[in-house]
Design an enzyme around this catalytic site. Structure first.
Site, PDB file in Angstrom:
ATOM      1  N   LYS A   1       0.850  -1.200   0.000  1.00  0.00           N
ATOM      2  CA  LYS A   1       0.000   0.000   0.000  1.00  0.00           C
ATOM      3  C   LYS A   1       0.885   1.248   0.000  1.00  0.00           C
ATOM      4  O   LYS A   1       1.904   1.276   0.663  1.00  0.00           O
ATOM      5  CB  LYS A   1      -0.882   0.025   1.252  1.00  0.00           C
ATOM      6  CG  LYS A   1      -2.067  -0.922   1.201  1.00  0.00           C
ATOM      7  CD  LYS A   1      -2.960  -0.735   2.415  1.00  0.00           C
ATOM      8  CE  LYS A   1      -4.101  -1.742   2.426  1.00  0.00           C
ATOM      9  NZ  LYS A   1      -5.060  -1.573   1.322  1.00  0.00           N
TER      10      LYS A   1
ATOM     11  N   ARG B   1     -10.434 -11.418   1.670  1.00  0.00           N
ATOM     12  CA  ARG B   1     -11.325 -12.430   1.098  1.00  0.00           C
ATOM     13  C   ARG B   1     -10.683 -13.821   1.147  1.00  0.00           C
ATOM     14  O   ARG B   1     -11.389 -14.834   1.148  1.00  0.00           O
ATOM     15  CB  ARG B   1     -11.731 -12.038  -0.330  1.00  0.00           C
ATOM     16  CG  ARG B   1     -10.620 -11.994  -1.329  1.00  0.00           C
ATOM     17  CD  ARG B   1     -10.990 -11.250  -2.597  1.00  0.00           C
ATOM     18  NE  ARG B   1     -10.953  -9.794  -2.422  1.00  0.00           N
ATOM     19  CZ  ARG B   1     -11.235  -8.906  -3.371  1.00  0.00           C
ATOM     20  NH1 ARG B   1     -11.589  -9.312  -4.575  1.00  0.00           N
ATOM     21  NH2 ARG B   1     -11.168  -7.612  -3.131  1.00  0.00           N
TER      22      ARG B   1
HETATM   23  N1  BES Z   1      -8.151  -3.665   4.021  1.00  0.00           N
HETATM   24  C1  BES Z   1      -8.307  -3.295   2.671  1.00  0.00           C
HETATM   25  C2  BES Z   1      -9.596  -2.523   2.394  1.00  0.00           C
HETATM   26  C3  BES Z   1      -9.728  -1.168   3.060  1.00  0.00           C
HETATM   27  C4  BES Z   1      -9.425  -0.025   2.353  1.00  0.00           C
HETATM   28  C5  BES Z   1     -10.226  -1.053   4.324  1.00  0.00           C
HETATM   29  C6  BES Z   1      -9.578   1.213   2.933  1.00  0.00           C
HETATM   30  C7  BES Z   1     -10.395   0.183   4.910  1.00  0.00           C
HETATM   31  C8  BES Z   1     -10.078   1.320   4.215  1.00  0.00           C
HETATM   32  C9  BES Z   1      -8.311  -4.522   1.764  1.00  0.00           C
HETATM   33  O1  BES Z   1      -7.577  -5.601   2.205  1.00  0.00           O
HETATM   34  C10 BES Z   1      -7.749  -4.100   0.445  1.00  0.00           C
HETATM   35  O2  BES Z   1      -6.642  -3.658   0.426  1.00  0.00           O
HETATM   36  N2  BES Z   1      -8.535  -4.207  -0.602  1.00  0.00           N
HETATM   37  C11 BES Z   1      -8.099  -3.814  -1.891  1.00  0.00           C
HETATM   38  C12 BES Z   1      -8.613  -4.821  -2.880  1.00  0.00           C
HETATM   39  C13 BES Z   1      -8.074  -4.690  -4.270  1.00  0.00           C
HETATM   40  C14 BES Z   1      -6.615  -5.004  -4.309  1.00  0.00           C
HETATM   41  C15 BES Z   1      -8.836  -5.610  -5.168  1.00  0.00           C
HETATM   42  C16 BES Z   1      -8.639  -2.432  -2.184  1.00  0.00           C
HETATM   43  O3  BES Z   1      -9.747  -2.109  -1.750  1.00  0.00           O
HETATM   44  O4  BES Z   1      -7.944  -1.640  -2.809  1.00  0.00           O
HETATM   45 ZN    ZN Z   2      -5.521  -5.476   1.670  1.00  0.00          ZN
END
Ligand code: BES
Ligand code: ZN
Ligand code: ZN
Length: 485
Positions: free
Chosen positions: A263, A337
């Site tokens: 991230k 997931r």
């Molecule tokens: N934990 C994150 C989602 C999230 C984002 C929670 C912002 C709270 C605030 C999750 O694991 C994630 O990173 N999801 C990705 C999925 C993508 C790579 C398909 C996302 O939402 O960008």
């Molecule tokens: Zn994530």
């Protein structure tokens, strides 16, 4: 702790008095003492206090502060606005040095009194564990103030107070550091909650058991971490009859770096909150025990840390999970997931629950679609949806339904595996495609998915009647659902 009484005594250092516009107009203040009545009639004559929603007006009588709080006209009063106004009053500088407060509700509606309890317990919650207090600061911590609620209502307000404690437990777990709130700490927290309870048993899977039982997806997510992955299943048998279990499964990523799909700055800093689903499950477990619910429930948390490093799982990997299905890793940041897929498959196969709710900070796309006030709800069952929406309306722990439909299946298809953890087309309805991924591990079980990515945690000023940080999203909602269904 709140003390309850049915009529006001004006015997605390301060009183907070809710007054509607209608009361100001009709001059109905018969529950006030003489000096307060006199003061208010002066205010009235000079048109200074109208009872407008959110209006605050302090009146000193001898040594006592009486903070008048306008709650607007009764006919268009919303309980959300009421919670916000009362919170504002309780946090106002007028009361910062006051140790004990009597909150006076001159309304026979129990829902009003319950909303006030939430203003006191949820509204004034603040995460201050690491803030060093200045010696010259004479203000009293909100958490150490004594509250008395004078409300005419009939119901047992203790239940509302109990539920708020579950909400705040979830918030404490979410707000603290990721290296403090580890899988070990979450296990310890659960063990303390269930200690001595004869109708509760625990199944715990650590790394060793996960390897033996082939929870390959959960293990992959945790592979880069020095901490133990855990699947914790708490079996609560509160009903007289056997069976008919509701499973409540929470995503417990104690820290989400994104893994090798790291991230960027601006998105990583709050990722200790990625266990908010697990925290909601633990808060609801606390409530279930305290309320002694006569239901059968499985409380499940899937805990891992999505770390980066040479041991971490990799984009492009294909991994077989507990269900037997293989998953192409399109992105290591779509880890929630994966752990949930193994948890859902494991619980469905081994416990056969009648219905299943999962709760997760699953997608950034949910924040884009719904913002911070509504949790995303996706389900394969309309009746389940109606029940959850009803609980949402009752509690103000809000959900909004997004669709799940048969044609979604292809959005998570893969050329080299049975399924892929990244939705297709890229960037399209990421919340719904993530839910569809989970759906494919439910094996036909009645299922609802709650995406709390937007609602679990709030940076900045805080929204509605929540302060900065964790909100405890989902605890009031699911506690209410379990109470009523
Ligand atoms: N934990 C994150 C989602 C999230 C984002 C929670 C912002 C709270 C605030 C999750 O694991 C994630 O990173 N999801 C990705 C999925 C993508 C790579 C398909 C996302 O939402 O960008
Ligand atoms: Zn994530
Ligand atoms: Zn995550």
């Amino acid at each position: 702790m709140i003390t309850y009484r049915t009529s006001a005594k004006f015997d605390s250092q301060a009183s907070v008095i809710l007054i509607s516009k209608d009361q100001v107009k009709s001059k109905k203040f018969n529950f006030f003492n003489k000096s307060l009545k006199d003061q208010i009639s002066v205010l009235n004559q000079s048109n200074q206090f109208t009872g407008e929603d959110g209006q605050l007006f302090p009146v000193m009588i001898k040594k006592q502060v009486n903070l008048l709080v306008g709650i607007g006209a009764k006919k268009d009063m919303s309980l959300t606005a009421l919670r916000i106004s009362v919170r504002k009053a309780l946090l106002s500088p007028t009361l910062s040095r006051v140790k004990d407060i009597e909150v006076i509700v001159h309304d026979k509606d129990d829902e009003v009194a319950k909303a006030v309890i939430e203003s006191i317990l949820i509204g004034t919650y603040a995460w201050k564990k690491y803030v060093t207090k200045d010696k010259s600061d004479k203000s009293v911590e909100n958490s150490s103030k004594k509250y008395t609620l004078a409300a005419a209502g009939k119901s047992d307000f203790k239940d509302s107070e109990t539920i708020c404690a579950g909400v705040n437990l979830a918030r404490d777990l979410i707000n603290d550091n990721a290296d403090t709130v580890t899988s070990d700490l979450l296990e310890k927290t659960i063990r303390q909650l269930v200690k001595g309870k004869k109708n509760i048993s625990i199944e715990l899977l650590n790394k060793k058991e996960m390897k033996a039982k082939k929870l390959g997806l959960h293990l992959a997510v945790n592979q880069g971490s020095n901490k133990e992955p855990k699947l914790i299943i708490v079996k609560y048998s509160g009903a007289a009859k056997k069976g008919n279990y509701t499973a409540f499964i929470g995503k417990g990523i104690t820290y989400d770096t994104g893994g090798i799909n790291l991230k960027p700055s601006g998105h990583i800093e709050t990722m200790r909150m990625d266990m908010s689903g697990a925290a909601a499950v633990i808060g609801t477990l606390k409530n279930t025990i305290a309320l002694n619910l006569k239901k059968n429930i499985l409380f499940v948390i899937a805990v891992a840390e999505n770390a980066i490093g040479s041991f971490a799982y990799k984009p492009g990997d294909v991994i077989r999970g507990y269900s037997g299905k293989t998953v192409e890793i399109g992105n290591t940041d779509a880890e929630g997931r994966l752990v949930l897929a193994d948890a859902i498959a494991y619980v469905v196969k081994n416990y056969k629950p009648a219905r299943l709710i999962d709760i997760a900070t699953l997608t950034g796309a949910c924040v884009v679609a719904l913002g911070h006030d509504y949790t995303g709800l996706m389900t394969n069952d309309d009746k389940f949806s109606r029940h959850l929406v009803r609980s949402s309306n009752d509690t103000d722990d809000r959900v909004w339904r997004l669709p799940i439909y048969p044609e979604l299946k292809k959005s998570v298809s893969s050329k080299i595996a049975d399924i892929r953890n990244l939705g297709y087309p890229k960037g399209a309805a990421g919340t719904v495609t993530a839910a569809e991924f989970l759906h494919q591990f439910t094996d036909g079980t009645t299922w609802a998915h709650l995406d709390i990515a937007g609602t679990a945690f709030e940076e900045g000023q805080g929204r509605l009647y929540f302060g900065h940080g964790a909100t405890g999203a989902g605890v009031r909602l699911v506690t209410n659902y379990l109470q009523n269904n």
